[in-house]
Every structure is written in C-alpha cells, then in structure tokens.
Scaffold this active site. Structure first.
Site, PDB file in Angstrom:
ATOM      1  N   ARG A 153       0.852  -1.185   0.000  1.00  0.00           N
ATOM      2  CA  ARG A 153       0.000   0.000   0.000  1.00  0.00           C
ATOM      3  C   ARG A 153       0.887   1.233   0.000  1.00  0.00           C
ATOM      4  O   ARG A 153       1.866   1.288   0.756  1.00  0.00           O
ATOM      5  CB  ARG A 153      -0.902  -0.004   1.250  1.00  0.00           C
ATOM      6  CG  ARG A 153      -1.940   1.089   1.264  1.00  0.00           C
ATOM      7  CD  ARG A 153      -2.714   1.142   2.556  1.00  0.00           C
ATOM      8  NE  ARG A 153      -1.978   1.869   3.590  1.00  0.00           N
ATOM      9  CZ  ARG A 153      -2.530   2.220   4.755  1.00  0.00           C
ATOM     10  NH1 ARG A 153      -3.782   1.871   5.039  1.00  0.00           N
ATOM     11  NH2 ARG A 153      -1.829   2.898   5.648  1.00  0.00           N
ATOM     12  N   TYR A 165      -3.459  11.131   6.062  1.00  0.00           N
ATOM     13  CA  TYR A 165      -3.602   9.778   6.600  1.00  0.00           C
ATOM     14  C   TYR A 165      -2.483   8.876   6.083  1.00  0.00           C
ATOM     15  O   TYR A 165      -2.085   8.947   4.918  1.00  0.00           O
ATOM     16  CB  TYR A 165      -4.963   9.156   6.189  1.00  0.00           C
ATOM     17  CG  TYR A 165      -4.894   7.688   6.439  1.00  0.00           C
ATOM     18  CD1 TYR A 165      -4.649   6.782   5.406  1.00  0.00           C
ATOM     19  CD2 TYR A 165      -4.904   7.209   7.742  1.00  0.00           C
ATOM     20  CE1 TYR A 165      -4.467   5.434   5.659  1.00  0.00           C
ATOM     21  CE2 TYR A 165      -4.727   5.872   8.003  1.00  0.00           C
ATOM     22  CZ  TYR A 165      -4.506   4.987   6.963  1.00  0.00           C
ATOM     23  OH  TYR A 165      -4.309   3.664   7.232  1.00  0.00           O
ATOM     24  N   ASP A 216      -5.330   3.770   0.131  1.00  0.00           N
ATOM     25  CA  ASP A 216      -6.452   3.986   1.049  1.00  0.00           C
ATOM     26  C   ASP A 216      -6.813   5.472   1.033  1.00  0.00           C
ATOM     27  O   ASP A 216      -6.032   6.311   1.457  1.00  0.00           O
ATOM     28  CB  ASP A 216      -6.019   3.563   2.465  1.00  0.00           C
ATOM     29  CG  ASP A 216      -7.171   3.525   3.452  1.00  0.00           C
ATOM     30  OD1 ASP A 216      -6.998   2.908   4.525  1.00  0.00           O
ATOM     31  OD2 ASP A 216      -8.235   4.090   3.151  1.00  0.00           O
ATOM     32  N   HIS A 218      -9.294   6.672   2.657  1.00  0.00           N
ATOM     33  CA  HIS A 218      -9.698   6.875   4.055  1.00  0.00           C
ATOM     34  C   HIS A 218     -10.944   7.741   4.228  1.00  0.00           C
ATOM     35  O   HIS A 218     -10.947   8.724   4.988  1.00  0.00           O
ATOM     36  CB  HIS A 218      -8.531   7.448   4.862  1.00  0.00           C
ATOM     37  CG  HIS A 218      -8.444   6.834   6.231  1.00  0.00           C
ATOM     38  ND1 HIS A 218      -8.988   7.424   7.327  1.00  0.00           N
ATOM     39  CD2 HIS A 218      -7.897   5.674   6.653  1.00  0.00           C
ATOM     40  CE1 HIS A 218      -8.771   6.668   8.400  1.00  0.00           C
ATOM     41  NE2 HIS A 218      -8.119   5.593   8.015  1.00  0.00           N
ATOM     42  N   GLU A 242      -9.141   1.812  -1.568  1.00  0.00           N
ATOM     43  CA  GLU A 242      -9.900   1.524  -0.347  1.00  0.00           C
ATOM     44  C   GLU A 242     -10.579   2.758   0.238  1.00  0.00           C
ATOM     45  O   GLU A 242     -10.045   3.856   0.187  1.00  0.00           O
ATOM     46  CB  GLU A 242      -8.933   0.955   0.686  1.00  0.00           C
ATOM     47  CG  GLU A 242      -9.503   0.745   2.055  1.00  0.00           C
ATOM     48  CD  GLU A 242      -8.451   0.320   3.059  1.00  0.00           C
ATOM     49  OE1 GLU A 242      -7.338  -0.040   2.653  1.00  0.00           O
ATOM     50  OE2 GLU A 242      -8.739   0.384   4.263  1.00  0.00           O
ATOM     51  N   GLU A 268     -13.613  -1.754   6.754  1.00  0.00           N
ATOM     52  CA  GLU A 268     -12.906  -1.935   8.033  1.00  0.00           C
ATOM     53  C   GLU A 268     -13.713  -1.367   9.194  1.00  0.00           C
ATOM     54  O   GLU A 268     -13.563  -1.820  10.329  1.00  0.00           O
ATOM     55  CB  GLU A 268     -11.527  -1.302   7.990  1.00  0.00           C
ATOM     56  CG  GLU A 268     -11.508   0.193   7.919  1.00  0.00           C
ATOM     57  CD  GLU A 268     -10.093   0.736   7.887  1.00  0.00           C
ATOM     58  OE1 GLU A 268      -9.290   0.279   7.065  1.00  0.00           O
ATOM     59  OE2 GLU A 268      -9.795   1.619   8.703  1.00  0.00           O
ATOM     60  N   ARG A 289     -13.653  -5.532   3.698  1.00  0.00           N
ATOM     61  CA  ARG A 289     -12.538  -5.365   4.633  1.00  0.00           C
ATOM     62  C   ARG A 289     -12.931  -5.614   6.093  1.00  0.00           C
ATOM     63  O   ARG A 289     -12.119  -5.381   6.997  1.00  0.00           O
ATOM     64  CB  ARG A 289     -11.994  -3.931   4.521  1.00  0.00           C
ATOM     65  CG  ARG A 289     -11.423  -3.601   3.176  1.00  0.00           C
ATOM     66  CD  ARG A 289      -9.927  -3.686   3.160  1.00  0.00           C
ATOM     67  NE  ARG A 289      -9.311  -2.676   4.018  1.00  0.00           N
ATOM     68  CZ  ARG A 289      -8.294  -2.950   4.844  1.00  0.00           C
ATOM     69  NH1 ARG A 289      -7.842  -4.198   4.929  1.00  0.00           N
ATOM     70  NH2 ARG A 289      -7.753  -2.006   5.577  1.00  0.00           N
ATOM     71  N   GLU A 345      -4.340  -7.515   5.298  1.00  0.00           N
ATOM     72  CA  GLU A 345      -3.516  -6.368   5.695  1.00  0.00           C
ATOM     73  C   GLU A 345      -2.589  -6.791   6.832  1.00  0.00           C
ATOM     74  O   GLU A 345      -2.993  -7.511   7.744  1.00  0.00           O
ATOM     75  CB  GLU A 345      -4.401  -5.216   6.168  1.00  0.00           C
ATOM     76  CG  GLU A 345      -3.599  -4.007   6.658  1.00  0.00           C
ATOM     77  CD  GLU A 345      -4.480  -2.848   7.023  1.00  0.00           C
ATOM     78  OE1 GLU A 345      -5.708  -2.999   7.068  1.00  0.00           O
ATOM     79  OE2 GLU A 345      -3.938  -1.750   7.263  1.00  0.00           O
ATOM     80  N   TRP A 408     -11.984  11.865   9.042  1.00  0.00           N
ATOM     81  CA  TRP A 408     -10.526  11.651   9.183  1.00  0.00           C
ATOM     82  C   TRP A 408     -10.145  10.396   8.432  1.00  0.00           C
ATOM     83  O   TRP A 408     -10.874   9.415   8.392  1.00  0.00           O
ATOM     84  CB  TRP A 408     -10.131  11.466  10.644  1.00  0.00           C
ATOM     85  CG  TRP A 408      -8.672  11.129  10.734  1.00  0.00           C
ATOM     86  CD1 TRP A 408      -7.606  11.978  10.537  1.00  0.00           C
ATOM     87  CD2 TRP A 408      -8.108   9.827  10.957  1.00  0.00           C
ATOM     88  NE1 TRP A 408      -6.438  11.308  10.649  1.00  0.00           N
ATOM     89  CE2 TRP A 408      -6.689   9.982  10.904  1.00  0.00           C
ATOM     90  CE3 TRP A 408      -8.635   8.564  11.177  1.00  0.00           C
ATOM     91  CZ2 TRP A 408      -5.817   8.909  11.080  1.00  0.00           C
ATOM     92  CZ3 TRP A 408      -7.767   7.498  11.361  1.00  0.00           C
ATOM     93  CH2 TRP A 408      -6.377   7.697  11.312  1.00  0.00           C
TER      94      TRP A 408
HETATM   95  C1  CS2 Z   1      -6.443   2.094   8.066  1.00  0.00           C
HETATM   96  C2  CS2 Z   1      -6.255   2.031   9.545  1.00  0.00           C
HETATM   97  O1  CS2 Z   1      -5.324   0.036   8.045  1.00  0.00           O
HETATM   98  C3  CS2 Z   1      -6.076   0.779   7.412  1.00  0.00           C
HETATM   99  O2  CS2 Z   1      -6.540   0.542   6.281  1.00  0.00           O
HETATM  100  O3  CS2 Z   1      -7.656   2.549   7.609  1.00  0.00           O
HETATM  101  O4  CS2 Z   1      -4.965   2.492   9.794  1.00  0.00           O
HETATM  102  C4  CS2 Z   1      -7.236   2.832  10.374  1.00  0.00           C
HETATM  103  O5  CS2 Z   1      -7.013   4.204  10.158  1.00  0.00           O
HETATM  104  C5  CS2 Z   1      -7.027   2.503  11.831  1.00  0.00           C
HETATM  105  O6  CS2 Z   1      -7.182   1.124  12.007  1.00  0.00           O
HETATM  106  C6  CS2 Z   1      -8.011   3.253  12.704  1.00  0.00           C
HETATM  107  O7  CS2 Z   1      -7.843   2.887  14.050  1.00  0.00           O
HETATM  108 MG    MG Z   2      -8.193   1.656   5.763  1.00  0.00          MG
END
Ligand code: CS2
Ligand code: MG
Length: 408
Positions: A153, A165, A216, A218, A242, A268, A289, A345, A408
């Site tokens: 990634r 991020y 990502d 995000h 993602e 996620e 995810r 991941e 965020w």
């Molecule tokens: C992220 C994470 O791993 C990922 O894809 O989106 O780092 C996420 O920000 C954190 O798990 C939040 O606690």
């Molecule tokens: Mg993520």
C-alpha cells in the site's frame, strides 16, 4: 450417541494493556482449565468495550457451556436489544473468538482445521510503504519489496498539507492514535486528487508491474470525486482503492462503480452483514474489509464471507496495528479457511506488543502462516501486560481548509 461433555465457563476477564498503544483482550476460562482469547480493541474507544464486556457481558457468561459458540453469539446479539454498532459487535467478537480458541484447543487442532481446513498454503499480505514525499514513499516501497512483500500500500504526503492519513515518522509501525485529546488535521481534497495519480505514475515507473499496489483514500471523498480518482488511477492497475467514501450510504457506490474499473475495497469500520449486504449483492465492491475483531468475530465474519462468495467479492480483512496479535492470529486462521480470500492487511506490531502477545504466526516471502498450535496460536503474558497501564489516546479529527469538519 456420544454427547460432548459440557465445558462450563468459570471466568471472563478483561485485560487492558498499553505496550505503546492500548489493547483490550478478553480471556475466557473453563472448568477444564482451558482458556481462550479474543481481541476487543476499538481504537480511541477502548474502555467502552472493556466496560461493555466486564460490566454487562461477563456476568451472563459464567456457567454457560463454552462449546455453544453460536447459541452464545445469538444470546449476546439478540439479548442486547440495542443491537449492532462497533462497541457491541467488538464485544461479541471478542467472546466469539475466545470460544473458537477454546474449542480448537479442546479439539487439539489449529483453528483453521476446525473451520474446514486450509484452502491455500499461506496468507498473502500487503505491507505499508509511506513517506512525506513521493520519492520517500517509492523508496519505502522498494524496501518492502526487498523484504519479500508482493503487495504494497502506498500512502504519501500531499504537497501543501501539513499531514495526511497513513504517513508516519516510524516506517514500520503506523499508529494514528496520537494524543490524550483529538488532534486536528487539515485536509484538501483538491490537493490530494492532484497528487495521488502522480504518486502511482511514478511508482509504476520505478517498481514495474509485478508488484500489487494499493491505496487507502480513508473515507474522504464524495462519490463523484471517488469516481474521478478511480478513473485517474486506472492506467496504474491498482489491486484495490480503499475507503473512497464514508460508506454509510451503500447506494453511493453505484455512482463510483459506473465510472471506473479500479477495484474497490471497503468495510474496516463495518460491524455487521447489514453494513455491506447491498454493496455485496449489487457487486458494488470487490473486497470486503470487515475484520474478526470488529464484525462480530469468526462466526459473523464467516457469514459475511459466504455472502460475498456468492457475488465474486473477496475478503481483505483489516489488519492495522490497533488490531492486536490476537485478532491477527484469528484473521489468519479465517483467511486460510475461506475459499474467497483476497488479501490480508499486515501492519507489524512493535516488539513490546509482540512480547505481551507471544504468537505462532510468522511472515515469510510475502505471506503469513498461522502455525499449527492448537487454537489461535497466540497468548497473553498477563504479568507483562500489567506493566503497561491504559493511556487515553484518540484518533485525529479532520477539518477542511475553511474549518469545516470532515472525515478523518
Ligand atoms: C487504516 C487504519 O489500516 C487501514 O486501512 O484505515 O490504519 C485505520 O485508520 C485505523 O485502524 C483506525 O484505528
Ligand atoms: Mg483503511
């Protein structure tokens, strides 16, 4: 007919520890002396899940038969009345995972065997290359490739933004929770959309086409912005893009899907099959995810994966540092056993975390292997865990340049 002897639960203890970051672990003990572990960590809201388990769930577990995993799941889900949500489903996930750990230990086999055996030899993972600049990010990607990763990634700083991020000072361990109160980041979608295609153009020129690249977004884009980014990235053949948008409105993915063939991953933050049923049934995504730790445990995540398999959607479980080695171990047994596994991941944990959670899983040549110890193959060193008291920490929040709150 032989009747499996019952296995009364005698204790259900919540262990909160902070070896560099907070983790919440549930330990369920049985009358036979066996015990199982479940990860109950919810980044930034850890004590909510710890209390949900200790104050509301644990008392109702004592005396129940640890073998009745599904009945206990249904009891905790339907019995909560106030069902679903990340706190409830992370708590149920921890109970479910611990009970599967116990059952596999009692059966004397690694959990993946109990789930139907291995569908593949190992679990391919992706690493996280990140840098303040495009050049640093690509240099990091070369380092991950040299470590044996076949999927990487890329997250890079955005010119004109102080932070973004996925970019961290520490290149092996990305931990976004960064303060006793939420820190405020500033975001610009236009700056990000200008920079990201350039990152992947340069990455393909530097790394070639043998490596799978991921990104990502995000949760920060609107559907049409996500569609544009997906189109702009098509020449670089991403493995997945993602979390383009906050997926509260599953239907918004219809617009993204109409405009781009870049594979989409999401989930996620999902905690139940209802969060992704439409996305899967309409084939609006390519990878789901959701994780063992936040989506109700092994039992519920299997339901999601089975639904996904009907629609050619593959799994791509979340595996950030804020999911403990207990969750990672459970994910690996799950991944090994599911026919529609896609990619796992893998953000490495720190040495101090690994010392608190000794585990059997190992990385080799781009994959993780859970090992063949009975159960999950992970433990918790309670004496060492006690040396790291909880330390309140929050995920950052995000504002646009004009001060408007955003994701965020
Ligand atoms: C992220 C994470 O791993 C990922 O894809 O989106 O780092 C996420 O920000 C954190 O798990 C939040 O606690
Ligand atoms: Mg993520």
């Amino acid at each position: 007919m032989s009747k499996t002897r019952t296995l009364p639960i005698t204790a259900a203890r919540v262990i909160v520890t902070c070896p560099g970051r907070n983790f919440v672990t549930l330990k369920i003990e049985t009358a036979a002396g066996s015990y199982g572990l479940g990860d109950a960590t919810l980044n930034g809201r850890e004590l909510a899940v710890a209390s949900y388990l200790a104050d509301h769930v644990a008392p109702s577990l004592i005396g129940r038969d640890a073998h009745q995993i599904e009945d206990i799941w249904q009891f905790l889900y339907r019995g909560a009345y106030w069902r679903r949500g990340p706190v409830t489903m992370s708590a149920i996930a921890a109970v479910d995972t611990a009970l599967w750990d116990i059952k596999a230990k009692e059966a004397g086999m690694p959990l993946y065997q109990l789930l139907g055996g291995a569908c593949r030899s190992g679990v391919r993972v992706y690493g996280h290359a990140n840098g303040e600049t495009l050049e640093e990010t690509i240099s990091e990607a070369r380092r991950y490739r040299d470590m044996g990763y076949t999927a990487i990634r890329l997250q890079s700083g955005v010119p004109g933004l102080a932070s973004t991020y996925g970019v961290s000072r520490d290149k092996m361990f990305y931990e976004p929770a960064d303060g006793g109160l939420p820190t405020e980041n500033t975001w610009s979608t236009s700056k990000y959309l200008a920079a990201t295609p350039r990152l992947f153009e340069a990455a393909r020129a530097a790394l070639g086409w043998e490596i799978d690249l991921l990104h990502d977004a995000h949760h920060r884009l609107t559907p049409i912005e996500a569609a544009r980014l997906g189109q702009d990235l098509e020449p670089y053949r991403l493995f997945w893009l993602e979390d383009t948008v906050a997926a509260d409105n599953q239907a918004s993915f219809r617009l993204i899907r109409r405009h781009t063939t870049t594979p989409l991953a999401v989930g996620e933050v999902f905690n139940s099959i209802w969060d992704c049923k439409q996305l899967i049934e309409e084939q609006l995504i390519d990878y789901i995810r959701a994780s063992v730790g936040h989506a109700g445990g092994i039992s519920h995540l299997r339901r999601i994966a089975v639904l996904a398999d009907l629609y050619d959607v593959k799994t791509g479980c979340h595996g950030a540092t804020d999911l403990s080695p207990v969750c990672m171990a459970a994910a690996l047994h799950f991944d090994l056993s599911m026919p529609n596994f896609g990619l796992q991941e893998y953000m490495c944990h720190t040495q101090e975390t690994d010392a608190v959670f000794p585990h059997a899983y190992r990385f080799s040549a781009g994959s993780l292997y859970p090992g063949d110890e009975p159960g999950l193959g992970v433990d918790i060193d309670e004496a060492l865990a006690a040396q790291y008291p909880y330390r309140r920490a929050y995920l950052p929040v995000n504002r646009l340049e004009d001060g408007t709150m955003t994701n965020w």
